[in-house]
Design an enzyme around this catalytic site. Structure first.
Site, mmCIF file in Angstrom:
data_model
loop_
_atom_site.group_PDB
_atom_site.id
_atom_site.type_symbol
_atom_site.label_atom_id
_atom_site.label_comp_id
_atom_site.label_asym_id
_atom_site.label_seq_id
_atom_site.Cartn_x
_atom_site.Cartn_y
_atom_site.Cartn_z
ATOM 1 N N ASP A 10 2.902 -46.722 -51.552
ATOM 2 C CA ASP A 10 1.553 -46.298 -51.295
ATOM 3 C C ASP A 10 1.540 -44.530 -51.499
ATOM 4 O O ASP A 10 2.758 -44.126 -51.525
ATOM 5 C CB ASP A 10 0.955 -46.358 -49.961
ATOM 6 C CG ASP A 10 -0.454 -45.982 -49.704
ATOM 7 O OD1 ASP A 10 -1.271 -46.234 -50.555
ATOM 8 O OD2 ASP A 10 -0.543 -45.265 -48.756
ATOM 9 N N SER A 11 0.537 -44.187 -51.620
ATOM 10 C CA SER A 11 0.462 -42.535 -51.557
ATOM 11 C C SER A 11 0.836 -41.984 -50.557
ATOM 12 O O SER A 11 0.899 -40.786 -50.454
ATOM 13 C CB SER A 11 -1.096 -42.131 -52.150
ATOM 14 O OG SER A 11 -1.945 -42.541 -51.211
ATOM 15 N N TYR A 42 -3.510 -39.426 -53.979
ATOM 16 C CA TYR A 42 -3.815 -39.942 -55.301
ATOM 17 C C TYR A 42 -5.165 -39.976 -55.802
ATOM 18 O O TYR A 42 -5.103 -39.700 -57.037
ATOM 19 C CB TYR A 42 -3.088 -41.326 -55.582
ATOM 20 C CG TYR A 42 -1.620 -41.396 -55.625
ATOM 21 C CD1 TYR A 42 -0.914 -40.405 -55.103
ATOM 22 C CD2 TYR A 42 -0.808 -42.345 -55.841
ATOM 23 C CE1 TYR A 42 0.487 -40.368 -55.283
ATOM 24 C CE2 TYR A 42 0.611 -42.833 -55.946
ATOM 25 C CZ TYR A 42 1.260 -41.279 -55.597
ATOM 26 O OH TYR A 42 2.463 -41.595 -55.546
ATOM 27 N N CYS A 74 -1.802 -49.458 -52.487
ATOM 28 C CA CYS A 74 -2.607 -48.328 -52.778
ATOM 29 C C CYS A 74 -3.528 -48.809 -53.776
ATOM 30 O O CYS A 74 -3.149 -49.148 -54.761
ATOM 31 C CB CYS A 74 -1.631 -46.945 -53.191
ATOM 32 S SG CYS A 74 -2.808 -45.644 -53.828
ATOM 33 N N ASN A 75 -5.030 -48.838 -53.494
ATOM 34 C CA ASN A 75 -5.981 -48.889 -54.367
ATOM 35 C C ASN A 75 -6.090 -48.271 -55.600
ATOM 36 O O ASN A 75 -6.304 -48.542 -56.851
ATOM 37 C CB ASN A 75 -7.338 -49.077 -53.775
ATOM 38 C CG ASN A 75 -7.528 -50.244 -52.648
ATOM 39 O OD1 ASN A 75 -7.920 -51.210 -53.138
ATOM 40 N ND2 ASN A 75 -7.042 -49.830 -51.584
ATOM 41 N N THR A 76 -5.910 -46.957 -55.635
ATOM 42 C CA THR A 76 -5.721 -46.076 -56.596
ATOM 43 C C THR A 76 -4.750 -46.375 -57.617
ATOM 44 O O THR A 76 -4.795 -46.508 -58.794
ATOM 45 C CB THR A 76 -5.715 -44.498 -56.158
ATOM 46 O OG1 THR A 76 -6.810 -44.188 -55.395
ATOM 47 C CG2 THR A 76 -5.865 -43.604 -57.530
ATOM 48 N N CYS A 185 -9.495 -48.751 -49.912
ATOM 49 C CA CYS A 185 -8.186 -47.776 -49.709
ATOM 50 C C CYS A 185 -7.566 -48.257 -48.635
ATOM 51 O O CYS A 185 -8.120 -48.487 -47.662
ATOM 52 C CB CYS A 185 -8.662 -46.160 -49.827
ATOM 53 S SG CYS A 185 -7.538 -45.099 -49.415
ATOM 54 N N THR A 186 -6.155 -48.387 -48.701
ATOM 55 C CA THR A 186 -5.529 -48.734 -47.816
ATOM 56 C C THR A 186 -5.521 -47.824 -46.373
ATOM 57 O O THR A 186 -5.109 -48.318 -45.253
ATOM 58 C CB THR A 186 -4.085 -49.254 -48.194
ATOM 59 O OG1 THR A 186 -3.400 -48.315 -48.828
ATOM 60 C CG2 THR A 186 -4.224 -50.543 -48.884
ATOM 61 N N HIS A 187 -5.813 -46.659 -46.608
ATOM 62 C CA HIS A 187 -5.959 -45.802 -45.402
ATOM 63 C C HIS A 187 -7.151 -46.115 -44.418
ATOM 64 O O HIS A 187 -6.849 -45.879 -43.313
ATOM 65 C CB HIS A 187 -6.082 -44.270 -46.047
ATOM 66 C CG HIS A 187 -4.978 -43.754 -46.420
ATOM 67 N ND1 HIS A 187 -4.318 -43.950 -47.891
ATOM 68 C CD2 HIS A 187 -4.137 -42.925 -45.855
ATOM 69 C CE1 HIS A 187 -3.200 -43.291 -47.925
ATOM 70 N NE2 HIS A 187 -3.307 -42.417 -46.976
#
Length: 272
Positions: A10-11, A42, A74-76, A185-187
């Site tokens: 992930d970012s 990202y 990470c979705n991006t 977004c995984t955040h």
């Protein structure tokens, strides 16, 4: 091969939401997590830069930890790099967008779904395309929320200011008729309680972690790669940024100390 780890990238710290769910559903699997916190977020970066960074994380895990599967949590990075990486490596690779879309389709009643994400994820239309491929009659509302990732990375998500930043970010969706909201977004699942409070109990809040972990389990089972060892799993946490900050956020999210967090440097040239 069976005892080789699953790599999760992930970012930053957001992918911990996915890693935690994989650990819950697959308690025998060894997990190695890399958060690129030094270069997070990202979302606003050029696509070629995101592609390069995602490849650097992937190559690091392939060459140094010989992972048996890769989860781009990470979705991006999923929107920009998933197809390229799937075509190029010899192990199963999954992202988080398709699982998130499937999860939303299962729970919506009025076929009106909201998606929040980083600028790059929203600009890519990846979620809208995935959703409409499953059900072309859906109405999809997309909203970029660039303030949320830096807020989570700051470690302030347990603070009362979470409600304020969620309100500031999500107000365009408040008066829509969406009955389901994808946290693209995984955040964002780290802020799930604040998001639920703001949107109301009538809105289903969708995190892709559960569905992604289910997909990981299905693929490993189908390919005969599930770890059968009776030895307790070994989970490793790596970051490219501040180790103590990463460890604090990870400990808070998991509800216990995750153990040693290693700080790594990604200086190797890109290999594709």
């Amino acid at each position: 091969m069976l005892e080789q780890p699953i790599g999760v990238i992930d970012s930053g710290v957001g992918g911990l939401t996915v890693a935690k769910e994989i650990m819950r559903q697959l308690p025998k699997e060894n997990i190695i997590y890399v958060g690129d916190t030094k270069r997070c977020p990202y979302g606003p970066r050029p696509e070629e830069e995101v592609l390069q960074y995602t490849w650097e994380l992937t190559n690091y895990l392939l060459e140094n930890h010989h992972i048996k599967m890769l989860v781009i949590a990470c979705n991006t990075a999923t929107a920009i790099a998933l197809d390229d990486i799937q075509r190029s490596v010899g192990i199963p690779v999954v992202g988080v967008i398709q699982p998130g879309a499937r999860a939303a389709i299962k729970v919506t009643d009025n076929q009106h779904i909201g998606v929040i994400g980083t600028e790059n994820t929203i600009k890519s239309n990846a979620y809208e395309e995935a959703l409409l491929a499953l059900n072309p009659d859906l109405k999809v509302e997309n909203l970029a929320c660039p303030l949320l990732v830096p807020f989570v990375e700051s470690g302030k998500f347990l603070d009362k200011t979470a409600d304020e930043i969620v309100k500031t970010s999500l107000y365009p969706l408040k008066d829509t008729s969406i009955d389901s909201l994808i946290l693209g977004c995984t955040h964002y699942p780290i802020l799930k309680e604040a998001i639920q409070r703001y949107m109301g109990e009538h809105v289903n809040i969708i995190s892709s972690g559960d569905e992604t972990a289910r997909e990981v389990s299905t693929i490993l089972s189908y390919k005969g790669l599930l770890n059968q060892s009776p030895i307790a799993p070994d989970h490793q946490f790596l970051t490219t940024g501040a180790r103590d900050q990463f460890a604090k956020i990870a400990d808070d999210w998991f509800g216990h100390e995750v153990g040693h967090v290693e700080c790594i440097s990604l200086q190797e040239p890109i290999k594709r």
